[in-house]
Design a protein around this motif. Structure first.
Motif, PDB file in Angstrom:
ATOM      1  N   ASP A  22       0.843  -1.195   0.000  1.00  0.00           N
ATOM      2  CA  ASP A  22       0.000   0.000   0.000  1.00  0.00           C
ATOM      3  C   ASP A  22       0.879   1.246   0.000  1.00  0.00           C
ATOM      4  O   ASP A  22       2.118   1.169  -0.033  1.00  0.00           O
ATOM      5  CB  ASP A  22      -0.975  -0.011   1.183  1.00  0.00           C
ATOM      6  N   GLN A  23       0.238   2.414   0.043  1.00  0.00           N
ATOM      7  CA  GLN A  23       0.955   3.691  -0.009  1.00  0.00           C
ATOM      8  C   GLN A  23       1.901   3.855   1.177  1.00  0.00           C
ATOM      9  O   GLN A  23       2.990   4.424   1.048  1.00  0.00           O
ATOM     10  CB  GLN A  23      -0.044   4.849  -0.042  1.00  0.00           C
ATOM     11  N   ALA A  24       1.505   3.343   2.336  1.00  0.00           N
ATOM     12  CA  ALA A  24       2.360   3.471   3.525  1.00  0.00           C
ATOM     13  C   ALA A  24       3.691   2.756   3.313  1.00  0.00           C
ATOM     14  O   ALA A  24       4.752   3.263   3.705  1.00  0.00           O
ATOM     15  CB  ALA A  24       1.645   2.906   4.751  1.00  0.00           C
ATOM     16  N   GLY A  25       3.663   1.577   2.697  1.00  0.00           N
ATOM     17  CA  GLY A  25       4.899   0.854   2.429  1.00  0.00           C
ATOM     18  C   GLY A  25       5.767   1.573   1.420  1.00  0.00           C
ATOM     19  O   GLY A  25       7.001   1.584   1.545  1.00  0.00           O
ATOM     20  N   LEU A  59       6.027  -5.097   2.228  1.00  0.00           N
ATOM     21  CA  LEU A  59       6.137  -3.954   3.135  1.00  0.00           C
ATOM     22  C   LEU A  59       7.095  -2.888   2.633  1.00  0.00           C
ATOM     23  O   LEU A  59       6.929  -1.705   2.949  1.00  0.00           O
ATOM     24  CB  LEU A  59       6.578  -4.452   4.515  1.00  0.00           C
ATOM     25  N   LEU A  60       8.110  -3.296   1.877  1.00  0.00           N
ATOM     26  CA  LEU A  60       9.094  -2.355   1.345  1.00  0.00           C
ATOM     27  C   LEU A  60       8.886  -2.284  -0.164  1.00  0.00           C
ATOM     28  O   LEU A  60       9.586  -2.924  -0.938  1.00  0.00           O
ATOM     29  CB  LEU A  60      10.503  -2.835   1.684  1.00  0.00           C
ATOM     30  N   ALA A  61       7.913  -1.513  -0.578  1.00  0.00           N
ATOM     31  CA  ALA A  61       7.486  -1.503  -1.978  1.00  0.00           C
ATOM     32  C   ALA A  61       7.754  -0.142  -2.601  1.00  0.00           C
ATOM     33  O   ALA A  61       7.165   0.861  -2.190  1.00  0.00           O
ATOM     34  CB  ALA A  61       6.001  -1.843  -2.074  1.00  0.00           C
ATOM     35  N   LEU A  62       8.651  -0.109  -3.567  1.00  0.00           N
ATOM     36  CA  LEU A  62       8.918   1.128  -4.306  1.00  0.00           C
ATOM     37  C   LEU A  62       9.171   0.762  -5.769  1.00  0.00           C
ATOM     38  O   LEU A  62      10.263   0.332  -6.135  1.00  0.00           O
ATOM     39  CB  LEU A  62      10.134   1.858  -3.724  1.00  0.00           C
ATOM     40  N   PRO A  63       8.157   0.916  -6.632  1.00  0.00           N
ATOM     41  CA  PRO A  63       8.307   0.507  -8.025  1.00  0.00           C
ATOM     42  C   PRO A  63       9.342   1.355  -8.764  1.00  0.00           C
ATOM     43  O   PRO A  63       9.571   2.526  -8.423  1.00  0.00           O
ATOM     44  CB  PRO A  63       6.903   0.726  -8.610  1.00  0.00           C
ATOM     45  N   LEU A  64       9.962   0.756  -9.770  1.00  0.00           N
ATOM     46  CA  LEU A  64      10.830   1.509 -10.658  1.00  0.00           C
ATOM     47  C   LEU A  64      10.022   2.539 -11.436  1.00  0.00           C
ATOM     48  O   LEU A  64       8.797   2.436 -11.562  1.00  0.00           O
ATOM     49  CB  LEU A  64      11.532   0.555 -11.631  1.00  0.00           C
ATOM     50  N   ASP A  65      10.709   3.543 -11.973  1.00  0.00           N
ATOM     51  CA  ASP A  65      10.031   4.591 -12.736  1.00  0.00           C
ATOM     52  C   ASP A  65       9.205   3.983 -13.867  1.00  0.00           C
ATOM     53  O   ASP A  65       9.678   3.084 -14.585  1.00  0.00           O
ATOM     54  CB  ASP A  65      11.064   5.558 -13.328  1.00  0.00           C
ATOM     55  N   VAL A 118       6.362   2.367 -13.370  1.00  0.00           N
ATOM     56  CA  VAL A 118       5.443   1.399 -12.774  1.00  0.00           C
ATOM     57  C   VAL A 118       4.740   2.056 -11.602  1.00  0.00           C
ATOM     58  O   VAL A 118       5.375   2.665 -10.740  1.00  0.00           O
ATOM     59  CB  VAL A 118       6.205   0.138 -12.301  1.00  0.00           C
ATOM     60  N   THR A 119       3.432   1.949 -11.548  1.00  0.00           N
ATOM     61  CA  THR A 119       2.663   2.586 -10.479  1.00  0.00           C
ATOM     62  C   THR A 119       2.425   1.617  -9.325  1.00  0.00           C
ATOM     63  O   THR A 119       2.587   0.395  -9.477  1.00  0.00           O
ATOM     64  CB  THR A 119       1.307   3.073 -11.002  1.00  0.00           C
ATOM     65  N   LEU A 120       2.037   2.174  -8.199  1.00  0.00           N
ATOM     66  CA  LEU A 120       1.671   1.335  -7.060  1.00  0.00           C
ATOM     67  C   LEU A 120       0.504   0.424  -7.429  1.00  0.00           C
ATOM     68  O   LEU A 120       0.481  -0.760  -7.063  1.00  0.00           O
ATOM     69  CB  LEU A 120       1.304   2.200  -5.854  1.00  0.00           C
ATOM     70  N   ALA A 121      -0.467   0.953  -8.158  1.00  0.00           N
ATOM     71  CA  ALA A 121      -1.609   0.136  -8.580  1.00  0.00           C
ATOM     72  C   ALA A 121      -1.153  -1.034  -9.449  1.00  0.00           C
ATOM     73  O   ALA A 121      -1.679  -2.149  -9.334  1.00  0.00           O
ATOM     74  CB  ALA A 121      -2.622   0.993  -9.335  1.00  0.00           C
ATOM     75  N   ASP A 122      -0.153  -0.787 -10.318  1.00  0.00           N
ATOM     76  CA  ASP A 122       0.394  -1.879 -11.131  1.00  0.00           C
ATOM     77  C   ASP A 122       0.969  -2.973 -10.241  1.00  0.00           C
ATOM     78  O   ASP A 122       0.747  -4.173 -10.469  1.00  0.00           O
ATOM     79  CB  ASP A 122       1.505  -1.352 -12.050  1.00  0.00           C
ATOM     80  N   LYS A 123       1.748  -2.567  -9.232  1.00  0.00           N
ATOM     81  CA  LYS A 123       2.370  -3.536  -8.322  1.00  0.00           C
ATOM     82  C   LYS A 123       1.308  -4.293  -7.525  1.00  0.00           C
ATOM     83  O   LYS A 123       1.432  -5.499  -7.288  1.00  0.00           O
ATOM     84  CB  LYS A 123       3.341  -2.828  -7.365  1.00  0.00           C
ATOM     85  N   GLN A 124       0.269  -3.589  -7.101  1.00  0.00           N
ATOM     86  CA  GLN A 124      -0.799  -4.243  -6.346  1.00  0.00           C
ATOM     87  C   GLN A 124      -1.503  -5.295  -7.186  1.00  0.00           C
ATOM     88  O   GLN A 124      -1.738  -6.421  -6.725  1.00  0.00           O
ATOM     89  CB  GLN A 124      -1.795  -3.191  -5.850  1.00  0.00           C
ATOM     90  N   LEU A 140      11.294  -5.294 -10.701  1.00  0.00           N
ATOM     91  CA  LEU A 140      10.379  -4.156 -10.866  1.00  0.00           C
ATOM     92  C   LEU A 140      10.500  -3.162  -9.723  1.00  0.00           C
ATOM     93  O   LEU A 140       9.698  -2.244  -9.606  1.00  0.00           O
ATOM     94  CB  LEU A 140       8.927  -4.660 -10.959  1.00  0.00           C
ATOM     95  N   SER A 141      11.526  -3.326  -8.895  1.00  0.00           N
ATOM     96  CA  SER A 141      11.626  -2.562  -7.654  1.00  0.00           C
ATOM     97  C   SER A 141      12.854  -1.662  -7.635  1.00  0.00           C
ATOM     98  O   SER A 141      13.916  -2.018  -8.146  1.00  0.00           O
ATOM     99  CB  SER A 141      11.687  -3.529  -6.469  1.00  0.00           C
ATOM    100  N   ALA A 142      12.715  -0.533  -6.966  1.00  0.00           N
ATOM    101  CA  ALA A 142      13.831   0.390  -6.771  1.00  0.00           C
ATOM    102  C   ALA A 142      14.643   0.058  -5.531  1.00  0.00           C
ATOM    103  O   ALA A 142      15.660   0.712  -5.272  1.00  0.00           O
ATOM    104  CB  ALA A 142      13.307   1.826  -6.677  1.00  0.00           C
ATOM    105  N   VAL A 143      14.211  -0.944  -4.746  1.00  0.00           N
ATOM    106  CA  VAL A 143      14.930  -1.288  -3.514  1.00  0.00           C
ATOM    107  C   VAL A 143      15.312  -2.766  -3.433  1.00  0.00           C
ATOM    108  O   VAL A 143      16.251  -3.123  -2.707  1.00  0.00           O
ATOM    109  CB  VAL A 143      14.107  -0.917  -2.255  1.00  0.00           C
ATOM    110  N   LYS A 144      14.636  -3.628  -4.147  1.00  0.00           N
ATOM    111  CA  LYS A 144      14.904  -5.059  -4.057  1.00  0.00           C
ATOM    112  C   LYS A 144      16.061  -5.455  -4.985  1.00  0.00           C
ATOM    113  O   LYS A 144      16.571  -4.631  -5.726  1.00  0.00           O
ATOM    114  CB  LYS A 144      13.641  -5.853  -4.391  1.00  0.00           C
TER     115      LYS A 144
END
Length: 424
Positions: free
Chosen positions: A89-92, A123-129, A131-137, A160-164
């Motif tokens: 979610d947005q909080a993550g 919990l640690l979700a930050l998509p690459l440029d 990709v939207t949060l909705a896409d990841k969800q 697909l992640s900026a942190v993983k």
């Protein structure tokens, strides 16, 4: 002989206790660095890990970790935030951005302690440029329903992640990074625990594409472009930004199984650990385990009853119904249907984090009379299984195991108690 139901529950509690950060984390802490100490992390156990670290750290420190809603614990110097699991979610996403900002501008004499446990992928979700949060969800939901293994799901997530996939460790460079891991994945591969934010990743964008095609999962053009062009490639082994970093496994499924086995042996019951990394469709694993239990009970092979067989790992569920799912209760219901009331066989199946699927229920207990009690209530076990309604089935019988947040996570726990034939 001990009461099977009580013993099985005591064994599950021992498995959870063996993976508590307060006990398993302090021995792995390093000496304080000359520079700053920054604590970051994500996972269902990360807040409790942070508290254990605070209580045993001699010097200054600051940081931020993100855990599942309801899993926060009070800390004095490390900020704890909560986010959603298993769908981000947005909080993550906000927490991930803040963690990346926190590690900017570090120096070579600084130390980053990264606290990682199961659940961190969501919990640690930050998509690459692009990709939207909705896409990841949407992708997470599709993966969870597809029957893909945890390794396959995390391969897709890493690309697909900026942190993983090692990107979080790269952001910490040139500071030294020490990652303390509580494993919830078969094989204990650091790249698969929370999708490896500080671990090199040997898999590729092409591998991720193959997985999506294998399970017929459609994705938006932005995701397909990232994977087809290789723009989503993760950090590979040998990357200079990961040099000198260390990863330490502080708790594993095998440790939890061994702790549970010690409880059974103390009660006078022999124990056999079949494996800590058993995977496959939950209902199929249930059928296989039922066959083993029947062979032990009927022919005293490959073990002599009374005994308990233990296993861990992470099964999968291909969702076809609309019931209250959960891979542990799906396994247990399938086991019960296959045993068909076989005398002398009891079982427990629970997730060590206290949450099986999306319900705040760890799992359930099975007894020889489980199916008979269900039929007496008008509940059809096979229909419940077909509808992926394991939680609904066991809740109706009063056989659910509810323990609340355990503040740790070493994957699934399965134990089958097989009694000896009664003396004539």
């Amino acid at each position: 002989m001990p009461d099977p139901r009580a013993l099985l529950r005591q064994m599950f509690d021992a498995a959870v206790s063996a993976a508590q950060p307060r006990d398993c984390l302090p021995p792995h802490l390093p000496a304080a660095p000359r520079g700053r100490t920054i604590v970051i992390g994500a996972g269902k156990a990360s807040a409790e890990m942070a508290r254990a670290l605070e209580q045993h750290w001699p010097g200054e420190l600051a940081g931020l970790v993100v855990t599942r809603y309801g899993y926060a614990v009070p800390c004095e110097r490390i900020e704890i935030v909560e986010a959603a699991h298993p769908v981000p979610d947005q909080a993550g996403m906000t927490a991930a951005r803040r963690i990346l900002a926190l590690v900017q501008g570090l120096r070579a004499d600084d130390l980053v302690i990264c606290l990682i446990s199961g659940g961190g992928s969501s919990l640690l979700a930050l998509p690459l440029d692009g990709v939207t949060l909705a896409d990841k969800q949407d992708l997470n939901r599709a993966l969870l329903k597809s029957g893909a293994t945890i390794g396959e799901m995390n391969c897709v997530r890493r690309h697909l992640s900026a942190v993983k996939g090692g990107r979080l460790a790269a952001a910490c460079h040139p500071a030294r990074v020490l990652t303390l891991l509580i494993s919830d994945v078969p094989g204990d591969d650091p790249a698969d625990i929370a999708s490896g934010p500080t671990s090199a990743d040997p898999s590729t964008c092409a591998d991720a594409l193959d997985i999506l095609q294998r399970y017929a999962i459609g994705v938006p053009p932005a995701i397909r472009t990232l994977l087809e062009t290789g723009a989503g490639e993760s950090l590979k082994p040998g990357d200079a930004r990961l040099a000198g970093n260390a990863i330490r496994m502080i708790a594993t499924p095998q440790m939890a199984l061994e702790a549970a086995a010690a409880v059974a042996r103390a009660a006078g019951v022999p124990v056999h650990i079949l494996g800590d990394s058993i995977e496959g469709e939950a209902r199929e694993v249930g059928i296989v385990m039922a066959g083993i239990a029947r062979q032990v009970r009927t022919h005293h092979q490959p073990f002599t009853p009374p005994c308990i067989v233990l296993s861990g790992g992470e099964t999968t569920v291909t969702v076809r119904g609309d019931g209250q799912g959960g891979r542990n209760v799906e396994f247990l219901l399938s086991l019960g249907v296959a045993l068909n009331g076989l005398a002398g066989v009891h079982a427990i199946a629970c997730d060590t984090d206290g949450v099986d699927g999306q319900a705040d229920i760890a799992g359930a207990l099975l007894a020889p009379d489980t199916l008979a009690r269900a039929w007496a209530l008008g509940i059809k076990p096979r229909a419940s299984l077909a509808n992926n309604d394991g939680h609904g089935f066991f809740q109706a019988l009063g056989d659910s195991v509810v323990c609340g947040p355990t503040l740790t996570n070493v994957n699934d726990f399965r134990a089958i108690y097989i009694d000896a034939d009664p003396v004539a």
